[in-house]
Enzyme design. Structure first.
Site, PDB file in Angstrom:
ATOM      1  N   ASN A   7      -1.268 -20.635  25.522  1.00  0.00           N
ATOM      2  CA  ASN A   7      -0.194 -19.772  25.038  1.00  0.00           C
ATOM      3  C   ASN A   7       0.985 -20.644  24.615  1.00  0.00           C
ATOM      4  O   ASN A   7       1.519 -21.414  25.424  1.00  0.00           O
ATOM      5  CB  ASN A   7       0.217 -18.804  26.161  1.00  0.00           C
ATOM      6  CG  ASN A   7       1.223 -17.771  25.698  1.00  0.00           C
ATOM      7  OD1 ASN A   7       2.198 -18.093  25.029  1.00  0.00           O
ATOM      8  ND2 ASN A   7       1.010 -16.529  26.080  1.00  0.00           N
ATOM      9  N   ARG A  18      17.537 -23.926  19.306  1.00  0.00           N
ATOM     10  CA  ARG A  18      18.426 -24.729  18.471  1.00  0.00           C
ATOM     11  C   ARG A  18      18.379 -24.349  16.998  1.00  0.00           C
ATOM     12  O   ARG A  18      19.074 -24.952  16.177  1.00  0.00           O
ATOM     13  CB  ARG A  18      18.069 -26.224  18.618  1.00  0.00           C
ATOM     14  CG  ARG A  18      18.451 -26.847  19.926  1.00  0.00           C
ATOM     15  CD  ARG A  18      19.947 -27.036  20.073  1.00  0.00           C
ATOM     16  NE  ARG A  18      20.463 -27.974  19.092  1.00  0.00           N
ATOM     17  CZ  ARG A  18      20.585 -29.288  19.311  1.00  0.00           C
ATOM     18  NH1 ARG A  18      20.197 -29.805  20.472  1.00  0.00           N
ATOM     19  NH2 ARG A  18      21.086 -30.072  18.387  1.00  0.00           N
ATOM     20  N   HIS A  43       2.181 -14.229  22.128  1.00  0.00           N
ATOM     21  CA  HIS A  43       2.584 -12.915  22.624  1.00  0.00           C
ATOM     22  C   HIS A  43       3.894 -12.552  21.935  1.00  0.00           C
ATOM     23  O   HIS A  43       4.974 -12.719  22.509  1.00  0.00           O
ATOM     24  CB  HIS A  43       2.741 -12.948  24.141  1.00  0.00           C
ATOM     25  CG  HIS A  43       2.931 -11.601  24.762  1.00  0.00           C
ATOM     26  ND1 HIS A  43       2.392 -11.267  25.982  1.00  0.00           N
ATOM     27  CD2 HIS A  43       3.595 -10.497  24.342  1.00  0.00           C
ATOM     28  CE1 HIS A  43       2.722 -10.019  26.287  1.00  0.00           C
ATOM     29  NE2 HIS A  43       3.463  -9.535  25.308  1.00  0.00           N
ATOM     30  N   ARG A  45       6.977 -10.473  20.803  1.00  0.00           N
ATOM     31  CA  ARG A  45       7.692  -9.303  21.288  1.00  0.00           C
ATOM     32  C   ARG A  45       8.618  -8.776  20.197  1.00  0.00           C
ATOM     33  O   ARG A  45       8.982  -9.522  19.278  1.00  0.00           O
ATOM     34  CB  ARG A  45       8.455  -9.634  22.568  1.00  0.00           C
ATOM     35  CG  ARG A  45       7.513  -9.824  23.765  1.00  0.00           C
ATOM     36  CD  ARG A  45       8.280 -10.022  25.064  1.00  0.00           C
ATOM     37  NE  ARG A  45       7.404  -9.849  26.229  1.00  0.00           N
ATOM     38  CZ  ARG A  45       6.682 -10.804  26.770  1.00  0.00           C
ATOM     39  NH1 ARG A  45       6.693 -12.020  26.252  1.00  0.00           N
ATOM     40  NH2 ARG A  45       5.915 -10.558  27.823  1.00  0.00           N
ATOM     41  N   HIS A  50      10.800 -15.432  21.182  1.00  0.00           N
ATOM     42  CA  HIS A  50      10.031 -16.688  21.175  1.00  0.00           C
ATOM     43  C   HIS A  50       9.108 -16.675  19.959  1.00  0.00           C
ATOM     44  O   HIS A  50       9.509 -17.112  18.885  1.00  0.00           O
ATOM     45  CB  HIS A  50       9.302 -16.926  22.504  1.00  0.00           C
ATOM     46  CG  HIS A  50       8.770 -15.715  23.187  1.00  0.00           C
ATOM     47  ND1 HIS A  50       7.796 -14.908  22.640  1.00  0.00           N
ATOM     48  CD2 HIS A  50       9.071 -15.177  24.397  1.00  0.00           C
ATOM     49  CE1 HIS A  50       7.513 -13.934  23.475  1.00  0.00           C
ATOM     50  NE2 HIS A  50       8.277 -14.056  24.546  1.00  0.00           N
ATOM     51  N   GLU A  70      -1.541 -11.310  22.053  1.00  0.00           N
ATOM     52  CA  GLU A  70      -1.267 -10.415  23.167  1.00  0.00           C
ATOM     53  C   GLU A  70      -0.066  -9.536  22.835  1.00  0.00           C
ATOM     54  O   GLU A  70       0.831  -9.954  22.094  1.00  0.00           O
ATOM     55  CB  GLU A  70      -0.905 -11.205  24.433  1.00  0.00           C
ATOM     56  CG  GLU A  70      -1.962 -12.127  24.957  1.00  0.00           C
ATOM     57  CD  GLU A  70      -1.486 -12.859  26.205  1.00  0.00           C
ATOM     58  OE1 GLU A  70      -2.346 -13.381  26.930  1.00  0.00           O
ATOM     59  OE2 GLU A  70      -0.256 -12.908  26.444  1.00  0.00           O
ATOM     60  N   THR A 100       8.606 -11.301  31.209  1.00  0.00           N
ATOM     61  CA  THR A 100       7.204 -11.692  31.101  1.00  0.00           C
ATOM     62  C   THR A 100       6.356 -10.519  31.581  1.00  0.00           C
ATOM     63  O   THR A 100       6.887  -9.564  32.164  1.00  0.00           O
ATOM     64  CB  THR A 100       6.913 -12.957  31.932  1.00  0.00           C
ATOM     65  OG1 THR A 100       5.574 -13.385  31.690  1.00  0.00           O
ATOM     66  CG2 THR A 100       7.109 -12.703  33.413  1.00  0.00           C
ATOM     67  N   HIS A 190      -2.015 -15.597  33.800  1.00  0.00           N
ATOM     68  CA  HIS A 190      -0.661 -15.390  34.312  1.00  0.00           C
ATOM     69  C   HIS A 190      -0.461 -16.202  35.580  1.00  0.00           C
ATOM     70  O   HIS A 190      -1.057 -15.943  36.623  1.00  0.00           O
ATOM     71  CB  HIS A 190      -0.331 -13.920  34.587  1.00  0.00           C
ATOM     72  CG  HIS A 190       1.159 -13.678  34.571  1.00  0.00           C
ATOM     73  ND1 HIS A 190       1.849 -13.336  33.436  1.00  0.00           N
ATOM     74  CD2 HIS A 190       2.085 -13.773  35.548  1.00  0.00           C
ATOM     75  CE1 HIS A 190       3.129 -13.195  33.699  1.00  0.00           C
ATOM     76  NE2 HIS A 190       3.311 -13.472  34.981  1.00  0.00           N
ATOM     77  N   ASP A 191       0.393 -17.214  35.473  1.00  0.00           N
ATOM     78  CA  ASP A 191       0.763 -18.108  36.574  1.00  0.00           C
ATOM     79  C   ASP A 191      -0.374 -19.001  37.056  1.00  0.00           C
ATOM     80  O   ASP A 191      -0.272 -19.597  38.139  1.00  0.00           O
ATOM     81  CB  ASP A 191       1.347 -17.324  37.757  1.00  0.00           C
ATOM     82  CG  ASP A 191       2.765 -16.825  37.479  1.00  0.00           C
ATOM     83  OD1 ASP A 191       3.339 -17.243  36.461  1.00  0.00           O
ATOM     84  OD2 ASP A 191       3.276 -16.017  38.269  1.00  0.00           O
ATOM     85  N   GLY A 213       0.085 -20.718  29.600  1.00  0.00           N
ATOM     86  CA  GLY A 213       1.182 -21.150  28.757  1.00  0.00           C
ATOM     87  C   GLY A 213       2.310 -21.807  29.520  1.00  0.00           C
ATOM     88  O   GLY A 213       2.511 -23.014  29.453  1.00  0.00           O
TER      89      GLY A 213
END
Length: 237
Positions: A7, A18, A43, A45, A50, A70, A100, A190-191, A213
């Protein structure tokens, strides 16, 4: 071997902080593939804090491995996925302002909604996956929607593993066994990190893919991106 999909949201977060194009998201995606990863995950949004929708459109022109998008299937997301036609779409029930992802779908409550969306994606030859908690009922419910796969939400496992509690793997094993019984492919994410991925892989049957990710990018600050990808691939063998 379980596939590693990286990810790249955090690369986009760094770039966006920046302005401009440093780091170059498309180049990083190509490099990640050249280092051995078998997929790229994004992913996007709605606020594009991001990954931007345009990033999602641009990536298929430069990557050669599987592309996984995703997200919460709001109208703009569905339109984007149908335009890009990735190898896989993973449906995640996160709120628009979520930092998240923090929960899987209630596949029983939202069965009709998910079934309709999945049907449209599959008609366009896009493999579908539903983000679910390690709950046997939710896995069985997912099978009723027509999805190809589920992605097990692994935050609970990761938090317990960090505290030394390896028994937290049990509901994930049960969910994986039920997924196999009802004919669903199995992903996870996830994690997951360098410390907990090998144990998860060793205990979860039929694990096709993990999406990693945040941890992978953070670990790369110390160990280097190419080296970290190789370390994950070793753990997933």
């Amino acid at each position: 071997m379980t596939k590693l999909s990286v990810n790249i949201n955090k690369i986009a977060t760094l770039r966006n902080s920046r302005g401009g194009n440093v780091p170059d998201l498309l180049k990083v995606a190509r490099d990640i593939e050249s280092f051995g990863a078998q997929g790229i995950t994004v992913h996007p949004r709605p606020d594009e804090r991001h990954i931007r929708y345009q990033d999602t459109r641009d990536l298929p022109g430069v990557i050669t491995t599987e592309f996984n998008i995703e997200g919460n299937p709001i109208d703009s997301f569905i339109k984007l996925v149908l335009e890009v036609k990735p190898a896989q779409v993973t449906l995640v029930p996160d709120a628009e302002d979520a930092i998240t992802s923090n929960a899987g779908w209630d596949t029983v409550k939202h069965k009709d909604y998910l079934t309709e969306i999945i049907k449209e994606f599959k008609q366009n030859n896009i493999r579908t996956s539903i983000f679910v908690d390690p709950d046997v009922t939710m896995v069985q419910g997912a099978a009723q929607t027509g999805t190809d796969r589920i992605e097990l939400y692994t935050e609970g496992y990761a938090a317990a593993f960090e505290k030394g509690d390896k028994t937290a793997i049990k509901p994930y094993i049960d969910a994986a066994n039920i997924a196999a019984e009802v004919g669903l492919g199995l992903n996870a994410g996830h994690d997951l990190n360098l410390e907990n991925t090998a144990f998860f892989k060793q205990n979860i049957p039929n694990l096709l893919e993990v999406s990693i990710g945040h941890a992978l990018i953070a670990e790369s600050l110390y160990l280097g991106l190419e080296n970290v990808i190789q370390m994950y691939l070793h753990r997933l063998k």
